[in-house]
Design a protein around this motif. Structure first.
Motif, PDB file in Angstrom:
ATOM      1  N   TYR A 160     -33.762  10.532 -23.853  1.00 13.15           N
ATOM      2  CA  TYR A 160     -34.261  11.903 -23.919  1.00 13.15           C
ATOM      3  C   TYR A 160     -35.450  12.106 -22.984  1.00 13.15           C
ATOM      4  N   LEU A 164     -35.596  14.923 -20.083  1.00 11.83           N
ATOM      5  CA  LEU A 164     -36.614  15.980 -20.060  1.00 11.83           C
ATOM      6  C   LEU A 164     -37.183  16.204 -18.665  1.00 11.83           C
ATOM      7  N   ASP A 169     -31.752  23.093 -16.257  1.00  9.28           N
ATOM      8  CA  ASP A 169     -32.214  23.631 -17.542  1.00  9.28           C
ATOM      9  C   ASP A 169     -31.309  23.202 -18.691  1.00  9.28           C
ATOM     10  N   ASP A 170     -30.000  23.173 -18.446  1.00  9.46           N
ATOM     11  CA  ASP A 170     -29.050  22.818 -19.512  1.00  9.46           C
ATOM     12  C   ASP A 170     -29.303  21.409 -20.045  1.00  9.46           C
ATOM     13  N   ARG A 172     -32.187  19.682 -19.868  1.00  7.49           N
ATOM     14  CA  ARG A 172     -33.473  19.633 -20.578  1.00  7.49           C
ATOM     15  C   ARG A 172     -33.367  20.282 -21.959  1.00  7.49           C
ATOM     16  N   LEU A 173     -32.674  21.403 -22.036  1.00  2.20           N
ATOM     17  CA  LEU A 173     -32.519  22.080 -23.321  1.00  2.20           C
ATOM     18  C   LEU A 173     -31.728  21.228 -24.311  1.00  2.20           C
ATOM     19  N   MET A 174     -30.680  20.545 -23.798  1.00  7.81           N
ATOM     20  CA  MET A 174     -29.909  19.660 -24.667  1.00  7.81           C
ATOM     21  C   MET A 174     -30.786  18.521 -25.196  1.00  7.81           C
ATOM     22  N   TYR A 176     -34.131  18.548 -25.511  1.00  7.16           N
ATOM     23  CA  TYR A 176     -35.079  19.132 -26.469  1.00  7.16           C
ATOM     24  C   TYR A 176     -34.420  19.394 -27.817  1.00  7.16           C
ATOM     25  N   SER A 177     -33.190  19.912 -27.786  1.00  7.70           N
ATOM     26  CA  SER A 177     -32.495  20.252 -29.028  1.00  7.70           C
ATOM     27  C   SER A 177     -32.200  19.023 -29.873  1.00  7.70           C
ATOM     28  N   ASP A 180     -36.130  17.324 -30.896  1.00  9.13           N
ATOM     29  CA  ASP A 180     -36.927  18.050 -31.886  1.00  9.13           C
ATOM     30  C   ASP A 180     -36.567  17.683 -33.327  1.00  9.13           C
TER      31      ASP A 180
END
Length: 327
Positions: A160, A164, A169-170, A172-174, A176-177, A180
């Motif tokens: 992860y 990051l 963006d896709d 990084r968002l994956m 982060y999701s 978290d």
């Protein structure tokens, strides 16, 4: 010219063989046989050299090529002629057909989507890391992050952290999701433990809370701004556990936390207490060596590392070997 040399070599070698079995004296038969066989050998060697492909003749020195073939024919009668003709002349004029396809297409292998599938795939953790770092296809990197979710938690975090930093963006968002919920799960567990500690002032519960805060920092989940906050919370709860009941493993965790906070002397004291509480050298001495190194006590570093047993080839074994050989 070539045909003439071949005919000459055949006539000379046949004549040599016929005369060898004649009724003449032995030395004369040997002399005549050698002379005719020499003529046959040199004629056949030059003829076979002329029968080689032009590129082959240009790339080789004629003296070396003819000399090699002459020696083979001279010292291996009959066998030398046949062997050279088949292995050199025929082989060079009829080369093996080259495959025009220089690459083989392999089908794209899908990344595993179930934990048990990881056992039956060629894509291990190293391959997943290479995909995250090098794959040009964004969807492929997103698939890699999805597959990482089935790995143990301590292994997932490193992937992860790589994701990051991804430019897409896709990806990084994956990351982060999926990162978290791990942090949220630990913080929820801390909240439950704190509620339990209010009802029962147990040293074990306080130690568990300290471990949870320490794990957030140790796994690298927390941002740099929050790391010190979590470390101070871990230190506070570890000290509470020690106040209730002083144990070696409590002191060891406190020493590691203080070492991370760069409080070297208190960390050394806590680690020494852990060692005096019969904790194993393998558990304590590496951290004591780090404290001694930061305090510039290099003689103690050597002493602490010398008592450790390390498996050959490990990083710690290289560090130990360096310090033991240092003057």
């Amino acid at each position: 010219m070539t045909i003439f040399l071949i005919v000459l070599s055949l006539i000379s070698d046949i004549s040599a063989a016929v005369y060898a079995f004649s009724d003449a004296e032995l030395y004369r038969r040997l002399l005549v046989f050698s002379l005719f066989h020499f003529i046959a050998s040199i004629s056949a060697s030059y003829a076979m050299y002329m029968m080689l492909p032009p590129k082959m003749r240009e790339s080789q020195s004629p003296y070396l090529a003819v000399g090699f073939m002459f020696l083979m024919c001279m010292f291996l009668p009959v066998v030398g002629f046949v062997g050279l003709f088949v292995c050199v002349v025929v082989a060079m004029n009829l080369p093996r057909k080259k495959d025009e396809v220089m690459w083989i297409h392999n089908p794209r292998e899908e990344l595993p989507s179930h934990p048990r599938d990881m056992m039956y795939t060629k894509l291990g953790t190293g391959a997943l890391q290479d995909i995250l770092l090098n794959a040009p296809d964004t969807d492929r990197r997103v698939e890699a992050i999805s597959s990482v979710s089935h790995l143990p938690r301590d292994q997932r975090i490193s992937f992860y952290k790589i994701a990051l930093r991804d430019p897409a963006d896709d990806v990084r968002l994956m990351a982060y999701s999926q990162l978290d919920p791990i942090e949220q799960d630990i913080t929820d567990n801390i909240k439950r433990l704190e509620d339990s500690f209010e009802e029962n002032n147990s040293s074990d519960i306080a130690y568990d809370i300290a471990q949870q805060f320490w794990e957030i920092c140790y796994l690298g989940i927390a941002d740099t701004v929050l790391v010190k906050h979590y470390l101070n919370n871990a230190k506070k709860w570890c000290q509470k556990a020690i106040q209730i009941e002083d144990r070696g493993n409590f002191e060891l965790l406190l020493g590691r936390i203080l070492l991370e906070l760069n409080e070297i002397e208190p960390a050394m004291i806590a680690l020494q207490k852990a060692k005096n509480a019969k904790m194993l050298d393998s558990q304590v001495n590496t951290y004591l060596a780090e404290c001694a190194f930061r305090m510039r006590d290099y003689a103690s570093v050597k002493t602490y590392l010398s008592s450790l047993y390390t498996s050959e080839g490990s990083k710690l074994s290289h560090i130990r070997e360096y310090w033991l050989n240092a003057k």
